[in-house]
Design an enzyme around this catalytic site. Structure first.
Site, PDB file in Angstrom:
ATOM      1  N   HIS A  17      17.965  42.104  47.944  1.00  0.00           N
ATOM      2  CA  HIS A  17      18.675  42.688  46.801  1.00  0.00           C
ATOM      3  C   HIS A  17      18.696  44.208  46.877  1.00  0.00           C
ATOM      4  CE1 HIS A  17      15.072  44.031  44.472  1.00  0.00           C
ATOM      5  NE2 HIS A  17      14.486  42.989  45.024  1.00  0.00           N
TER       6      HIS A  17
ATOM      7  N   CYS B 274       9.999  40.351  47.125  1.00  0.00           N
ATOM      8  CA  CYS B 274      11.372  40.241  47.613  1.00  0.00           C
ATOM      9  C   CYS B 274      11.690  41.362  48.595  1.00  0.00           C
ATOM     10  CB  CYS B 274      12.360  40.246  46.454  1.00  0.00           C
ATOM     11  SG  CYS B 274      12.542  38.634  45.669  1.00  0.00           S
TER      12      CYS B 274
END
Length: 628
Positions: A526, A545
């Site tokens: 992301h 992440c």
């Protein structure tokens, strides 16, 4: 007011990054983006877990402190225990085997089945130890196919010779030759016929057992990574052991078959070449203090050593720009201003930010790790590659965590390479592979249960309404929005039957897009508002992440479109687009890895996983050692 959930599915939550405690989203986002950024979720049911059973929720203590000691823990590393070997039970070979199938009947063995059955008597007191599945496969195969594979005309045949040669070359693949060692009966012998028959049938069995071990290790690795830690997540790579023996019995291409069990990708072959070169090379004769810290104007006797290493590895471009400077100042112990551009250029070439300060990372990139350390890293990388598919696929996305990079590779060309931020040591990014599924534009951020419990709950017990003020949504198990202030947060411990998510905005922890590949670890790629992290060399800074410096470029690559098209899509608010092509993604962990030119690069073991893998390999060797 106390609100409880039930066992129905909750509203979907997207898993990733930050949260603001009691402040407006825009002003507090930076703080929580530093704290969070994805993570490990312990529910294996896909991206959106159901709420816990309210009967399992532990209420707050009477004094109002609640269940403050309860936390959701990250995976741990286990002391690896290899399967113990078992003694092969040859007794079941004595009864008459079933009749051969039509396919088997087409094969005419060089030694009759009757002779083999007679020879089996020599196994009655033979102690052969093997892995349980291999021991089972040996008996199953020879019961159905009562004949020699490796013996012809009362001697080891050409198949056996080829097999023994391949097993003897195991070290070239980073394997341990002792694991596959077989004593070959001499061609000339003074033994009686009975003794010779016993010697050959025992050779037959031990060679089959070691060939099967080799085939398994080449295909799947010597250790089961999933036993080591919950951070590893790899599907099994089953090998038909009986089928392998049947194939070997019907072919003269033993070497071809055994070598085909290894990964067939270019990276594996490059690492093999690197291992061979390292083992044949001399240790680096120029040793620089790995803790050297030197700023312009300062002096150190270590500087000439570093400059000598730079001069020895100059390419044409660097030589043309800085060759004269190095020739003139190469023996200087003073870090002169003229040398600063040289150091900066070298740092930038090695992927660092190029600040001109000589520190441990600059020294490591130039002087490198010791020969022994590099050999260990290559052997670890070869083992880890055996956990992955033999063909890595094209196109593919490859994230190498120790390198802090993410690449899009198509048709052997690295079309995109971008800096990445991975999980902190306390919130490590898992090692696994999956398939790219979709790109979300202006995504929601759903707060993982681990962050709600570990980071938010202490504040919510004393200030239950702060999520409302910070612009977050709370939903119950039916997907109904509930004011945060209406929840008795003090009633819950590790089981919270609510979802929390942040709406798309400039302050959203995921930035303007995320790239999803469904996995039980709730990890994805992301964007992030915290751009400053990409300027750092050590980028293990997220909650698990993978943050990308160039998320638009990666989104364009996986969607097969242009960056301009991605920019246009972003103008239209929240949306989702599926990735229609098969694009595997590797969230990998390699401290030695070849670049696209074939040069092997070495990286720091940021999570300390190499040593844990070496412990697992040592445990496997201990089990396989005959004396054990």
């Amino acid at each position: 007011m106390r609100i409880l959930g039930n066992k129905k599915a909750v509203m979907p939550i997207a898993i990733a990054a930050t949260l603001a405690f009691g402040q407006q989203p825009a002003s507090a986002q930076g703080l929580f983006d530093m704290l969070f950024g994805g993570g490990i979720r312990h529910n294996p049911q896909g991206e959106f877990p159901p709420p816990p059973n309210p009967r399992k929720i532990r209420p707050a203590a009477p004094d109002g402190e609640g269940d403050g000691g309860v936390r959701i823990s990250s995976p741990t590393y286990n002391t690896y225990r290899a399967d113990k070997l078992v003694r092969v039970d040859f007794k079941s070979l004595l009864p008459a085997p079933p009749s051969a199938t039509a396919q088997d009947a087409a094969f005419v063995p060089s030694v009759t089945s009757t002779a083999f059955r007679d020879a089996v008597a020599g196994l009655s007191d033979y102690e052969l130890f093997a892995e349980p599945d291999i021991a089972k496969a040996l008996i199953a195969y020879y019961s159905a196919n009562p004949d020699f594979i490796w013996v012809s005309d009362n001697a080891p045949n050409s198949r056996a010779q080829d097999a023994v040669r391949v097993l003897g070359e195991a070290a070239s693949y980073g394997l341990a030759p002792a694991d596959y060692s077989v004593d070959v009966p001499a061609t000339a012998t003074s033994a009686t016929p009975e003794e010779r028959t016993k010697e050959l049938v025992r050779f037959e069995m031990v060679l089959s057992a070691r060939v099967l071990r080799y085939a398994h290790d080449a295909q799947s690795g010597r250790v089961d990574p999933n036993r080591m830690t919950g951070y590893y997540d790899f599907p099994a790579k089953p090998l038909d052991l009986e089928g392998a023996l049947k194939t070997l019995a019907h072919t003269q291409e033993v070497r071809t078959y055994l070598e085909s069990r290894h990964p067939q990708n270019a990276e594996y072959q490059t690492l093999r070449v690197e291992l061979e070169a390292l083992e044949a090379s001399e240790e680096n004769e120029i040793v620089v203090d790995p803790k050297l810290l030197l700023k312009p104007g300062e002096s150190s006797p270590e500087l000439p050593k570093l400059l000598a290493l730079i001069g020895r590895n100059l390419d044409d471009e660097m030589g043309g720009s800085y060759g004269e400077t190095l020739a003139r100042l190469g023996t200087s112990e003073v870090y002169e201003p003229e040398l600063v551009p040289v150091i900066k250029a070298v740092q930038q070439r090695e992927g660092m930010k190029g600040d001109g300060v000589i520190g441990p990372r600059t020294v490591a990139s130039l002087a490198g790790a010791s020969k022994a350390d590099r050999i260990e890293k290559v052997k670890v990388a070869l083992e880890e590659l055996r956990w992955l598919p033999s063909d890595l696929g094209s196109p593919r996305v490859f994230i190498n965590q120790p390198a802090f990079t993410a690449s899009y590779i198509d048709n052997g060309e690295e079309k995109l390479k971008t800096r990445a931020v991975i999980g902190r040591v306390t919130n490590q990014t898992a090692f696994f592979y999956n398939q790219i599924k979709q790109v979300d534009f202006h995504p929601y951020w759903g707060v993982p249960q681990s962050i709600i419990v570990n980071e938010m709950l202490p504040r919510l017990r004393s200030d239950p309404g702060y999520l409302d003020r910070a612009g977050y949504e709370v939903t119950d198990s039916r997907g109904k929005k509930i004011p945060s202030s209406a929840v008795d947060w003090g009633a819950y411990g590790a089981n919270i039957p609510f979802s929390v998510r942040q709406q798309p905005s400039e302050a959203n922890a995921l930035g303007e897009l995320k790239i999803l590949f469904p996995n039980k670890h709730a990890i994805y790629m992301h964007d992030t508002p915290q751009k400053s992290f990409f300027a750092r060399d050590m980028r293990a800074l997220s909650h698990g992440c993978v943050r990308l410096q160039d998320p638009r470029g990666m989104a364009a690559a996986v969607l097969g479109t242009s960056v301009d098209d991605i920019a246009e899509k972003l103008k239209h608010g929240h949306s989702t687009e599926n990735v229609t092509r098969v694009i595997p993604v590797y969230v990998a962990y390699f401290t030695a890895w070849p670049d696209m030119s074939g040069k092997v690069e070495y990286f720091d073991d940021v999570y300390g996983r190499d040593s844990k893998l070496m412990q697992a390999l040592d445990a496997t060797e201990a089990v396989r050692t005959p004396s054990s």
